[in-house]
Design a protein around this motif. Structure first.
Motif, PDB file in Angstrom:
ATOM      1  N   LEU A 229      -5.126  -6.254  -1.871  1.00 45.41           N
ATOM      2  CA  LEU A 229      -3.729  -6.091  -2.268  1.00 45.41           C
ATOM      3  C   LEU A 229      -3.310  -4.626  -2.358  1.00 45.41           C
ATOM      4  CD1 LEU A 229      -1.115  -7.489  -3.114  1.00 45.41           C
ATOM      5  CD2 LEU A 229      -1.935  -7.492  -5.467  1.00 45.41           C
ATOM      6  N   HIS A 230      -4.195  -3.764  -2.865  1.00 46.18           N
ATOM      7  CA  HIS A 230      -3.808  -2.361  -3.035  1.00 46.18           C
ATOM      8  C   HIS A 230      -3.577  -1.674  -1.689  1.00 46.18           C
ATOM      9  CE1 HIS A 230      -8.120  -1.987  -2.257  1.00 46.18           C
ATOM     10  NE2 HIS A 230      -7.946  -0.698  -2.020  1.00 46.18           N
ATOM     11  N   ARG A 231      -4.089  -2.252  -0.588  1.00 46.24           N
ATOM     12  CA  ARG A 231      -3.886  -1.656   0.729  1.00 46.24           C
ATOM     13  C   ARG A 231      -2.667  -2.252   1.442  1.00 46.24           C
ATOM     14  NH1 ARG A 231      -9.345  -0.349   3.882  1.00 46.24           N
ATOM     15  NH2 ARG A 231      -7.953   1.314   4.612  1.00 46.24           N
ATOM     16  N   SER A 232      -1.922  -3.112   0.742  1.00 49.19           N
ATOM     17  CA  SER A 232      -0.715  -3.696   1.330  1.00 49.19           C
ATOM     18  C   SER A 232       0.551  -3.164   0.669  1.00 49.19           C
ATOM     19  CB  SER A 232      -0.760  -5.220   1.213  1.00 49.19           C
ATOM     20  OG  SER A 232      -0.637  -5.635  -0.136  1.00 49.19           O
ATOM     21  N   ASP A 233       0.416  -2.095  -0.111  1.00 48.57           N
ATOM     22  CA  ASP A 233       1.568  -1.452  -0.738  1.00 48.57           C
ATOM     23  C   ASP A 233       2.401  -0.780   0.350  1.00 48.57           C
ATOM     24  OD1 ASP A 233       3.353   0.223  -2.107  1.00 48.57           O
ATOM     25  OD2 ASP A 233       1.889   0.746  -3.655  1.00 48.57           O
ATOM     26  N   PRO A 234       3.686  -1.124   0.497  1.00 45.82           N
ATOM     27  CA  PRO A 234       4.482  -0.529   1.571  1.00 45.82           C
ATOM     28  C   PRO A 234       4.631   0.982   1.476  1.00 45.82           C
ATOM     29  CG  PRO A 234       5.868  -1.815   0.084  1.00 45.82           C
ATOM     30  CD  PRO A 234       4.452  -2.142  -0.264  1.00 45.82           C
ATOM     31  N   LEU A 235       4.387   1.574   0.315  1.00 49.03           N
ATOM     32  CA  LEU A 235       4.440   3.038   0.221  1.00 49.03           C
ATOM     33  C   LEU A 235       3.440   3.696   1.156  1.00 49.03           C
ATOM     34  CD1 LEU A 235       4.865   3.739  -3.595  1.00 49.03           C
ATOM     35  CD2 LEU A 235       6.611   3.807  -1.814  1.00 49.03           C
TER      36      LEU A 235
ATOM     37  N   LEU B  44       3.135   3.132   4.119  1.00 47.96           N
ATOM     38  CA  LEU B  44       3.797   3.274   5.421  1.00 47.96           C
ATOM     39  C   LEU B  44       4.695   4.507   5.499  1.00 47.96           C
ATOM     40  CD1 LEU B  44       4.874  -0.439   6.053  1.00 47.96           C
ATOM     41  CD2 LEU B  44       3.142   0.842   7.335  1.00 47.96           C
ATOM     42  N   THR B  45       4.714   5.331   4.473  1.00 47.96           N
ATOM     43  CA  THR B  45       5.678   6.437   4.428  1.00 47.96           C
ATOM     44  C   THR B  45       5.580   7.338   5.661  1.00 47.96           C
ATOM     45  OG1 THR B  45       5.679   6.415   2.009  1.00 47.96           O
ATOM     46  CG2 THR B  45       6.464   8.418   3.096  1.00 47.96           C
ATOM     47  N   ASP B  46       4.385   7.732   6.062  1.00 49.58           N
ATOM     48  CA  ASP B  46       4.251   8.598   7.242  1.00 49.58           C
ATOM     49  C   ASP B  46       4.728   7.883   8.503  1.00 49.58           C
ATOM     50  OD1 ASP B  46       3.277  10.669   5.714  1.00 49.58           O
ATOM     51  OD2 ASP B  46       1.167  10.266   6.168  1.00 49.58           O
ATOM     52  N   PHE B  47       4.391   6.598   8.638  1.00 52.00           N
ATOM     53  CA  PHE B  47       4.866   5.825   9.786  1.00 52.00           C
ATOM     54  C   PHE B  47       6.397   5.773   9.798  1.00 52.00           C
ATOM     55  CE2 PHE B  47       6.438   1.787  11.445  1.00 52.00           C
ATOM     56  CZ  PHE B  47       5.882   1.774  12.725  1.00 52.00           C
ATOM     57  N   LEU B  48       7.019   5.590   8.652  1.00 55.87           N
ATOM     58  CA  LEU B  48       8.474   5.500   8.584  1.00 55.87           C
ATOM     59  C   LEU B  48       9.120   6.843   8.906  1.00 55.87           C
ATOM     60  CD1 LEU B  48       8.810   3.213   5.437  1.00 55.87           C
ATOM     61  CD2 LEU B  48       9.005   2.560   7.852  1.00 55.87           C
ATOM     62  N   ARG B  49       8.518   7.923   8.465  1.00 60.19           N
ATOM     63  CA  ARG B  49       9.031   9.247   8.851  1.00 60.19           C
ATOM     64  C   ARG B  49       8.960   9.425  10.361  1.00 60.19           C
ATOM     65  NH1 ARG B  49       5.668  12.378   4.165  1.00 60.19           N
ATOM     66  NH2 ARG B  49       7.215  12.213   2.477  1.00 60.19           N
ATOM     67  N   ARG B  50       7.854   8.974  10.928  1.00 59.08           N
ATOM     68  CA  ARG B  50       7.643   9.165  12.364  1.00 59.08           C
ATOM     69  C   ARG B  50       8.604   8.322  13.196  1.00 59.08           C
ATOM     70  NH1 ARG B  50       1.628   9.073  15.093  1.00 59.08           N
ATOM     71  NH2 ARG B  50       2.240   9.516  17.235  1.00 59.08           N
ATOM     72  N   THR B  51       9.015   7.156  12.696  1.00 58.26           N
ATOM     73  CA  THR B  51       9.887   6.275  13.471  1.00 58.26           C
ATOM     74  C   THR B  51      11.363   6.456  13.146  1.00 58.26           C
ATOM     75  OG1 THR B  51       9.459   4.523  11.820  1.00 58.26           O
ATOM     76  CG2 THR B  51       8.124   4.522  13.839  1.00 58.26           C
TER      77      THR B  51
END
Length: 363
Positions: free
Chosen positions: A217-223, A225-232
């Motif tokens: 569960l701790h590895r499914s925190d959407p936070l 994805l922050t670097d991925f979201l910056r990149r996209t």
């Protein structure tokens, strides 16, 4: 309530089981663990709300409910409950739970496919192995499937976590597992999905938050994805964060700071039962009203699709009524908000894909 009768777009769900189910079989589909239970918030919701939809008194016992359900037959139960949701458009993840054909016959409305990245890649690897040219085959197959879909989905949260490495190029080699778990391969695959999604106007869905016992569960925190979201950002890709609980406030923050991010609460709503309105209120504390979409994430039991819709309507309706009484918004504002959350936001996020796939409507 303003939510009564408003058409819904279920932007993420799965197929249903239409065969006979005994109590253990039913309860296995009622939770995320090895076995769910009627002794839970969702169990109470089934007895309270699904029973009357199947012509039983509210609050009947589990065994009475299941005997009556068996007498009706799985297809009849599915058709009644799915058609009672008020959903006019369904986005079906075909990676688990079956395809769009039978579901469309049962549910009515327009049914569109969401293609799961890992499902495509694993199918190709099972056919050809980890050979030279496998990455080209994966991309070709994904593009072929994407041509008739309205969105893509990844379960990378299950396979290695949302802190996957970001790669423009695939690894030089990988182990041809039945379930792909190599972080570098998965990072490339998600990046490929993001590029194809941006190119074709297909949103990319991410499983985030709770799931079955295969998940960390701790590895499914959407936070994560922050670097991925910056990149996209600015690429044209729309990102949909699914389910989110207990990280729904984290997902709301991401939608607040990244314009291309949307979220839903999915199976959270039927699972929390009477607390649905409280979870919706927490998501709307920070999420822009343009960003929250409806979905049931129903799988296996049509009761989940039905409760997703009914409890969403009740929870949001009660919340909106409270805001109106508190003079936090006008009735006109409230009507616009309900319409946006029920179907408007999803229709806008998926518009390019929907325009391409109108011929796929079913029902």
């Amino acid at each position: 309530m303003l939510t009564d009768g408003v058409p819904l777009t279920d932007q993420h769900c799965h197929g249903v089981v239409t065969g006979d189910l005994d109590r253990p079989g039913f309860e296995r589909l009622l939770g995320e663990g090895a076995r769910g239970s009627f002794d839970s918030a969702i169990g109470l919701a089934v007895r309270r709300w699904c029973a009357p939809a199947l012509d039983l008194p509210a609050h009947v016992g589990p065994d009475v409910y299941l005997r009556h359900r068996a007498g009706l037959g799985g297809r009849e139960v599915a058709a009644r409950l799915l058609r009672a949701t008020g959903v006019t458009r369904w986005f079906l993840d075909t990676g688990i739970g079956g395809g769009t054909g039978e579901f469309g016959e049962l549910a009515g409305g327009a049914v569109h496919e969401i293609v799961r990245l890992e499902d495509v890649a694993e199918h190709v690897v099972a056919e050809v192995g980890a050979v030279s040219g496998v990455y080209d085959r994966i991309e070709a197959e994904l593009r072929a499937r994407a041509a008739n879909a309205v969105g893509l989905k990844t379960i990378v949260a299950y396979r290695c976590g949302l802190d996957f490495p970001l790669h423009d190029h695939p690894p030089t080699s990988f182990a041809p597992e039945r379930r792909l778990t190599d972080p570098h391969l998965l990072g490339w695959l998600v990046g490929l999905g993001a590029r194809i999604g941006a190119e074709l106007g297909l949103p990319l869905q991410f499983h985030t938050g709770f799931g079955d016992s295969d998940l960390r569960l701790h590895r499914s925190d959407p936070l994560l994805l922050t670097d991925f979201l910056r990149r996209t950002t600015g690429t044209g890709l729309s990102v949909l964060l699914l389910h989110c609980w207990p990280f729904h406030r984290h997902a709301a923050y991401l939608a607040h700071v990244f314009e291309h991010v949307h979220l839903d609460l999915g199976l959270t709503i039927p699972y929390v039962g009477q607390r649905a309105g409280a979870v919706l209120a927490e998501a709307l504390e920070l999420a822009p009203f343009r960003a929250l979409c409806y979905s049931s994430d129903g799988y296996g039991l049509p009761e989940l699709h039905y409760l997703g819709a009914l409890l969403w309507r009740r929870g949001l309706g009660t919340l909106i009524d409270e805001w109106i009484v508190a003079d936090a918004l006008t009735a006109a504002d409230a009507e616009q908000l309900v319409t946006a959350l029920a179907h408007g936001n999803a229709e806008r996020a998926y518009r390019a894909a929907l325009d391409r796939t109108q011929h796929r409507f079913a029902g």
